[in-house]
Write a protein that holds these residues in place. Structure first.
Motif, PDB file in Angstrom:
ATOM      1  N   LEU A 164     -52.398-101.508  -3.102  1.00 35.02           N
ATOM      2  CA  LEU A 164     -51.381-100.456  -3.178  1.00 35.02           C
ATOM      3  C   LEU A 164     -50.533-100.561  -4.436  1.00 35.02           C
ATOM      4  CD1 LEU A 164     -50.125-100.270   0.520  1.00 35.02           C
ATOM      5  CD2 LEU A 164     -51.615 -98.665  -0.677  1.00 35.02           C
ATOM      6  N   ARG A 165     -50.574-101.736  -5.070  1.00 34.89           N
ATOM      7  CA  ARG A 165     -49.798-101.878  -6.304  1.00 34.89           C
ATOM      8  C   ARG A 165     -50.285-100.908  -7.385  1.00 34.89           C
ATOM      9  NH1 ARG A 165     -48.912-108.395  -7.265  1.00 34.89           N
ATOM     10  NH2 ARG A 165     -47.533-108.755  -5.468  1.00 34.89           N
ATOM     11  N   PHE A 166     -51.525-100.479  -7.271  1.00 35.37           N
ATOM     12  CA  PHE A 166     -52.033 -99.551  -8.271  1.00 35.37           C
ATOM     13  C   PHE A 166     -51.355 -98.186  -8.195  1.00 35.37           C
ATOM     14  CE2 PHE A 166     -55.579-102.534  -8.566  1.00 35.37           C
ATOM     15  CZ  PHE A 166     -55.794-102.542  -9.946  1.00 35.37           C
ATOM     16  N   LEU A 167     -50.630 -97.930  -7.104  1.00 29.42           N
ATOM     17  CA  LEU A 167     -49.874 -96.679  -7.038  1.00 29.42           C
ATOM     18  C   LEU A 167     -48.786 -96.619  -8.106  1.00 29.42           C
ATOM     19  CD1 LEU A 167     -49.487 -96.169  -3.182  1.00 29.42           C
ATOM     20  CD2 LEU A 167     -50.966 -94.910  -4.753  1.00 29.42           C
ATOM     21  N   HIS A 168     -48.436 -97.794  -8.651  1.00 31.31           N
ATOM     22  CA  HIS A 168     -47.464 -97.794  -9.747  1.00 31.31           C
ATOM     23  C   HIS A 168     -48.018 -97.067 -10.963  1.00 31.31           C
ATOM     24  CE1 HIS A 168     -44.313-100.415  -8.126  1.00 31.31           C
ATOM     25  NE2 HIS A 168     -45.278-101.079  -7.522  1.00 31.31           N
ATOM     26  N   ASN A 173     -66.807-113.594 -13.647  1.00 29.21           N
ATOM     27  CA  ASN A 173     -67.418-113.277 -12.358  1.00 29.21           C
ATOM     28  C   ASN A 173     -67.768-111.792 -12.333  1.00 29.21           C
ATOM     29  OD1 ASN A 173     -65.034-111.781 -11.349  1.00 29.21           O
ATOM     30  ND2 ASN A 173     -64.087-113.812 -11.376  1.00 29.21           N
ATOM     31  N   ALA A 174     -68.406-111.360 -11.253  1.00 21.27           N
ATOM     32  CA  ALA A 174     -68.930-109.995 -11.174  1.00 21.27           C
ATOM     33  C   ALA A 174     -67.814-108.947 -11.218  1.00 21.27           C
ATOM     34  CB  ALA A 174     -69.750-109.837  -9.895  1.00 21.27           C
ATOM     35  N   LEU A 175     -66.715-109.198 -10.504  1.00 23.67           N
ATOM     36  CA  LEU A 175     -65.627-108.232 -10.473  1.00 23.67           C
ATOM     37  C   LEU A 175     -64.995-108.068 -11.857  1.00 23.67           C
ATOM     38  CD1 LEU A 175     -63.816-106.350  -8.853  1.00 23.67           C
ATOM     39  CD2 LEU A 175     -62.365-108.316  -8.295  1.00 23.67           C
ATOM     40  N   GLU A 176     -64.777-109.175 -12.541  1.00 23.63           N
ATOM     41  CA  GLU A 176     -64.189-109.104 -13.881  1.00 23.63           C
ATOM     42  C   GLU A 176     -65.122-108.390 -14.851  1.00 23.63           C
ATOM     43  OE1 GLU A 176     -61.656-113.287 -13.520  1.00 23.63           O
ATOM     44  OE2 GLU A 176     -63.281-113.081 -14.976  1.00 23.63           O
ATOM     45  N   ARG A 177     -66.427-108.651 -14.717  1.00 22.50           N
ATOM     46  CA  ARG A 177     -67.375-108.000 -15.618  1.00 22.50           C
ATOM     47  C   ARG A 177     -67.435-106.502 -15.347  1.00 22.50           C
ATOM     48  NH1 ARG A 177     -70.358-110.257 -19.186  1.00 22.50           N
ATOM     49  NH2 ARG A 177     -69.888-112.320 -18.311  1.00 22.50           N
ATOM     50  N   TRP A 188     -54.260-109.069 -13.032  1.00 24.44           N
ATOM     51  CA  TRP A 188     -54.246-109.086 -11.567  1.00 24.44           C
ATOM     52  C   TRP A 188     -55.595-109.517 -11.007  1.00 24.44           C
ATOM     53  CZ3 TRP A 188     -56.750-105.441  -8.184  1.00 24.44           C
ATOM     54  CH2 TRP A 188     -56.427-105.622  -6.841  1.00 24.44           C
ATOM     55  N   ILE A 189     -56.683-109.001 -11.604  1.00 21.77           N
ATOM     56  CA  ILE A 189     -58.019-109.393 -11.163  1.00 21.77           C
ATOM     57  C   ILE A 189     -58.241-110.892 -11.384  1.00 21.77           C
ATOM     58  CG2 ILE A 189     -60.479-109.175 -11.753  1.00 21.77           C
ATOM     59  CD1 ILE A 189     -60.025-106.213 -12.114  1.00 21.77           C
ATOM     60  N   GLY A 190     -57.667-111.417 -12.480  1.00 23.54           N
ATOM     61  CA  GLY A 190     -57.822-112.833 -12.763  1.00 23.54           C
ATOM     62  C   GLY A 190     -57.026-113.742 -11.848  1.00 23.54           C
ATOM     63  N   ASP A 230     -64.893-118.484  -7.231  1.00 23.22           N
ATOM     64  CA  ASP A 230     -64.622-119.884  -7.578  1.00 23.22           C
ATOM     65  C   ASP A 230     -64.008-120.032  -8.961  1.00 23.22           C
ATOM     66  OD1 ASP A 230     -65.646-120.622  -5.152  1.00 23.22           O
ATOM     67  OD2 ASP A 230     -67.686-120.957  -5.926  1.00 23.22           O
ATOM     68  N   LYS A 231     -64.287-119.060  -9.836  1.00 20.47           N
ATOM     69  CA  LYS A 231     -63.796-119.156 -11.204  1.00 20.47           C
ATOM     70  C   LYS A 231     -63.270-117.805 -11.682  1.00 20.47           C
ATOM     71  CE  LYS A 231     -65.112-120.910 -15.769  1.00 20.47           C
ATOM     72  NZ  LYS A 231     -66.207-121.447 -16.610  1.00 20.47           N
ATOM     73  N   GLN A 232     -62.121-117.837 -12.289  1.00 21.68           N
ATOM     74  CA  GLN A 232     -61.530-116.635 -12.882  1.00 21.68           C
ATOM     75  C   GLN A 232     -61.267-116.878 -14.377  1.00 21.68           C
ATOM     76  OE1 GLN A 232     -59.996-117.907  -9.930  1.00 21.68           O
ATOM     77  NE2 GLN A 232     -61.237-116.521  -8.687  1.00 21.68           N
TER      78      GLN A 232
END
Length: 366
Positions: free
Chosen positions: A36-40, A141-145, A93-95, A101-103
């Motif tokens: 919900l923070r993305f509503l900013h 990781n996959a999300l960061e990529r 935020w994603i990091g 296991d790794k960011q």
């Protein structure tokens, strides 16, 4: 209040709602609500609207092509900086999600790194996704990529738009500058070929240079070629809306507007033109036959009496001159010239005015 409720109230409600949730610690208690923070991000729409409105005010206050170009470039750069800010916040935020296991934050931030360094590093990474630059931070990781790929695609479009807009703006300014210098060159050639006096040549060149630098009070209808191809009814309505506030200041035309709007509209459409002038320009002088009535809409003019030397009368908006030409044959007894950097007048042509009145059924009104 009603206008606010119909426009920005809903957006502001969601933004304030997110702020209160953050203050009350809801995000810390319920991890799933972090999204919900993305509503900013909704703030960005209001920022762009506010900046666009400010740019509109400035560009309508000072009608300079150079000022407009500066505002266009500044708006684009500021908009790109705001977008990079939000992309950087999302990247950081994603990091910090700890879903893998790794960011990327594990290898780039040591214990004790302040929030300022973390923000600048994230902002730096964000800028590199929009420009042909690079840095040592990479997804881990996959999300960061996935986020990085999305930022690259978005940055490609945004950066291309920025470059193309700046290029077209600079080209337009270059064309305006070249055209102005071309006119100055022709004037120099004309002065040399006709062997004009030095004093007169200097005055002519000074007038031409000042004309290039002067800021017009408003854009004139005659400068917009597209308006000449519009239907007659549309142009008639356009002329009426433009000239009605100016003519309505005069008691005669205010009365005509109330009693017969059709005749008033015909006068606006067929008998009126606009004129923009610069400092030192002479509108009429003693001995010239009067053909028009003048309404001052911008700038300052000066009327000098021929029968009273060293006596003058300042004239400005919303005043008018030479009404007598509408009712009788007239020869000017004084000199009217522009004393401000720029001025604008609405010209009511007596011959066209007579034609409209004679062909109307409301001559008794006048």
């Amino acid at each position: 209040a009603s206008l606010y409720m119909q426009t920005w109230m809903i957006l502001d409600f969601f933004v304030v709602f997110c702020d209160w949730m953050s203050i009350m610690g809801v995000y810390r208690r319920y991890q799933k609500l972090h999204m919900l923070r993305f509503l900013h991000l909704l703030r960005i729409f209001k920022i762009f609207w506010r900046f666009s409105f400010t740019r509109w005010e400035i560009s309508h206050t000072r009608r300079s092509e150079h000022m407009r170009a500066i505002m266009v470039v500044a708006r684009l750069v500021l908009g790109l900086a705001v977008i990079n800010h939000w992309v950087a916040c999302g990247w950081y935020w994603i990091g910090t999600l700890n879903t893998y296991d790794k960011q990327w934050t594990d290898d780039n931030f040591k214990e004790g790194c302040g929030i300022g360094y973390r923000y600048v590093t994230s902002f730096h990474w964000s800028i590199t996704q929009f420009t042909p630059a690079s840095m040592e931070i990479v997804p881990t990781n996959a999300l960061e990529r996935l986020y990085a790929v999305g930022a690259i695609f978005f940055g490609f479009v945004a950066f291309s738009t920025l470059i193309s807009t700046i290029t077209s703006t600079m080209n337009r300014l270059s064309q305006i500058t070249i055209a102005g210098r071309g006119q100055e060159h022709l004037c120099r050639r004309f002065i040399a070929e006709r062997r004009l006096s030095v004093d007169l040549g200097v005055r002519i060149l000074s007038y031409v240079k000042r004309g290039r630098l002067v800021l017009k009070p408003r854009l004139l209808e005659s400068e917009i070629v597209a308006l000449k191809t519009m239907p007659g009814n549309t142009l008639r309505q356009l002329h009426e809306e433009i000239f009605e506030p100016v003519l309505a200041v005069h008691p005669l035309f205010r009365q005509l507007l109330q009693q017969n709007r059709m005749v008033f509209s015909a006068i606006c459409d067929q008998a009126i033109t606009e004129s923009a002038m610069q400092m030192g320009e002479e509108i009429f002088r003693p001995g010239m036959k009067g053909h028009s009535m003048y309404f001052i809409t911008a700038g300052q003019l000066n009327y000098e009496f021929s029968h009273r030397p060293h006596t003058s009368l300042p004239v400005g908006s919303p005043e008018w001159l030479c009404e007598i030409v509408l009712w009788s044959s007239w020869e000017h007894r004084g000199r009217l010239s522009v004393v401000s950097h720029a001025a604008e007048t609405i010209i009511l042509h007596a011959e066209s005015f007579h034609s409209v009145v004679l062909h109307s059924a409301s001559r008794a009104v006048l």
